[in-house]
Design a protein around this motif. Structure first.
Motif, short mmCIF file in Angstrom:
data_model
loop_
_atom_site.label_atom_id
_atom_site.label_comp_id
_atom_site.label_asym_id
_atom_site.label_seq_id
_atom_site.Cartn_x
_atom_site.Cartn_y
_atom_site.Cartn_z
N TYR A 92 21.11 23.92 60.04
CA TYR A 92 19.87 24.45 59.64
C TYR A 92 19.95 25.52 58.84
CZ TYR A 92 16.45 21.97 62.92
OH TYR A 92 15.75 21.58 63.49
N SER A 93 21.11 25.77 58.34
CA SER A 93 21.50 26.86 57.42
C SER A 93 20.60 27.02 56.49
CB SER A 93 23.12 27.00 56.97
OG SER A 93 23.28 25.74 56.26
N ARG B 136 11.79 31.91 62.24
CA ARG B 136 12.53 31.09 63.50
C ARG B 136 11.76 31.36 64.92
NH1 ARG B 136 18.67 31.98 62.98
NH2 ARG B 136 18.69 30.76 64.78
N SER C 116 17.76 25.29 65.88
CA SER C 116 17.86 25.97 64.64
C SER C 116 18.97 27.06 64.90
CB SER C 116 16.35 26.91 64.57
OG SER C 116 16.12 27.82 65.71
N THR C 117 19.59 27.02 65.69
CA THR C 117 20.75 27.95 65.69
C THR C 117 22.14 27.23 65.22
OG1 THR C 117 21.65 27.26 68.01
CG2 THR C 117 20.04 29.07 67.78
N GLN D 106 8.63 32.13 56.16
CA GLN D 106 8.66 33.39 56.71
C GLN D 106 7.64 34.42 56.51
OE1 GLN D 106 12.52 34.57 54.80
NE2 GLN D 106 13.71 33.15 56.16
N ASN E 174 16.76 27.74 57.56
CA ASN E 174 16.65 29.06 58.21
C ASN E 174 16.08 30.03 57.00
OD1 ASN E 174 16.72 28.12 60.61
ND2 ASN E 174 18.73 28.56 60.91
N ASN F 131 14.18 25.22 69.68
CA ASN F 131 14.34 26.45 69.11
C ASN F 131 16.11 26.81 69.12
OD1 ASN F 131 12.13 27.53 68.61
ND2 ASN F 131 12.08 29.00 70.13
N GLN G 169 9.77 26.83 66.96
CA GLN G 169 9.70 25.42 66.25
C GLN G 169 8.73 24.52 67.21
OE1 GLN G 169 13.23 23.54 64.90
NE2 GLN G 169 12.77 21.88 66.33
#
Length: 294
Positions: A184-185, A193, A179-180, A285, A188, A176, A196
């Motif tokens: 990952y842009s 999110r 993904s910040t 999502q 995401n 996780n 993971q």
């Protein structure tokens, strides 16, 4: 890369607020099953997302004999893969390029090479992507399973091969956190999110060592006091938490909640290299698709 070595901290690390209580029966929620039991686990990946299950070790996803053939081809260099090295002290490298920390242009170019080489590597048996599609598909209640593509239609990498010779290891990390980061842009914009999930197929287990060690420390319980330049620094917290080691054998698929929970791979002992092949997954999502990549 899924792991980027943190810089050396300046000043004393903080343990304030730790340890946080471990979820009840945490390690009891990691199950070992045979591939023939898979129909009983049609909701398993959502159960990991929803923290009802920590993970699965699925035995005999591939035969040990076929895995030995795959490793023999790798050692003979019969399939060409891009090589990316971990920091020197870990004595380990990837075949293929992981998303975390990569330049997008290099990443998608290498992803195409990886997919082609992986098909050659698994010639004579069930292709890696085909097999993952079958196994993951059996655990998502009929949802679609796919490797994501970028806006230009280029495919993400379906995995990387992690190569740990004698003395090789992988430092403490969790998914996780990855993904910040900027790499990952695009992904995401596709995924939920919330969590993971990590996975890998063991191609060859080492003689000794090389275990996956999972801690009950969660990423959400690490605050800014335990970060240096965008990377968590948690090794000083690990003795405060429970831990368990896992060592799947050749042909086994390990799936676990590596997004929430910090984990590492312990140093390999003996002359046999630890070969694994895997990546990460997240639901879309809208929840209709399971994406996997590395």
């Amino acid at each position: 890369m899924p792991y980027v070595a943190p810089p050396t901290r300046r000043g004393p690390p903080s343990t304030e607020g730790h340890p946080v209580a471990t979820p009840p029966n945490f390690f009891d929620r990691m199950l070992e099953i045979d591939i023939t039991d898979l129909p009983k686990f049609s909701h398993a990946l959502r159960d990991i997302y929803e923290e009802k299950l920590h993970g699965l070790i699925i035995r005999n996803v591939y035969s040990k004999e076929f895995m030995a053939q795959v490793v023999q081809r790798l050692e003979a260099g019969e399939a060409e893969f891009p090589t990316v090295h971990f920091p020197e002290r870990f004595k380990a490298h990837f075949l293929g390029r992981a998303l975390d920390g990569s330049d997008p242009k290099e990443y998608f170019a290498d992803a195409a090479v990886f997919r082609d080489s992986a098909r050659k590597l698994f010639a004579g048996g069930t292709d890696y992507e085909t097999r993952l599609g079958e196994v993951f598909g059996a655990m998502v209640d009929g949802r679609e399973v796919k490797v994501p593509t970028n806006a230009a239609g280029e495919s993400y990498a379906p995995g990387t091969i992690r190569v740990l010779p004698e003395g090789g290891s992988i430092g403490t990390h969790c998914g996780n956190e990855a993904s910040t980061r900027a790499s990952y842009s695009h992904l995401n914009t596709l995924v939920d999110r919330f969590d993971q999930i990590s996975f890998f197929v063991t191609l060859q287990a080492p003689d000794a060592g090389g275990e996956l060690e999972v801690y009950s420390l969660q990423f959400k319980h690490v605050d800014k006091r335990n970060f240096e330049r965008g990377h968590s620094v948690v090794d000083h917290l690990l003795p405060l938490y429970e831990a368990k080691k896992y060592k799947p054998q050749a042909g086994d698929l390990l799936i676990f909640d590596g997004g929430r929970y910090f984990h590492q791979v312990l140093p390999v002992e003996g002359p046999h290299t630890r070969w694994t092949m895997g990546g990460f997954m997240m639901f879309s999502q809208d929840g209709s698709t399971l994406y996997y990549w590395s």
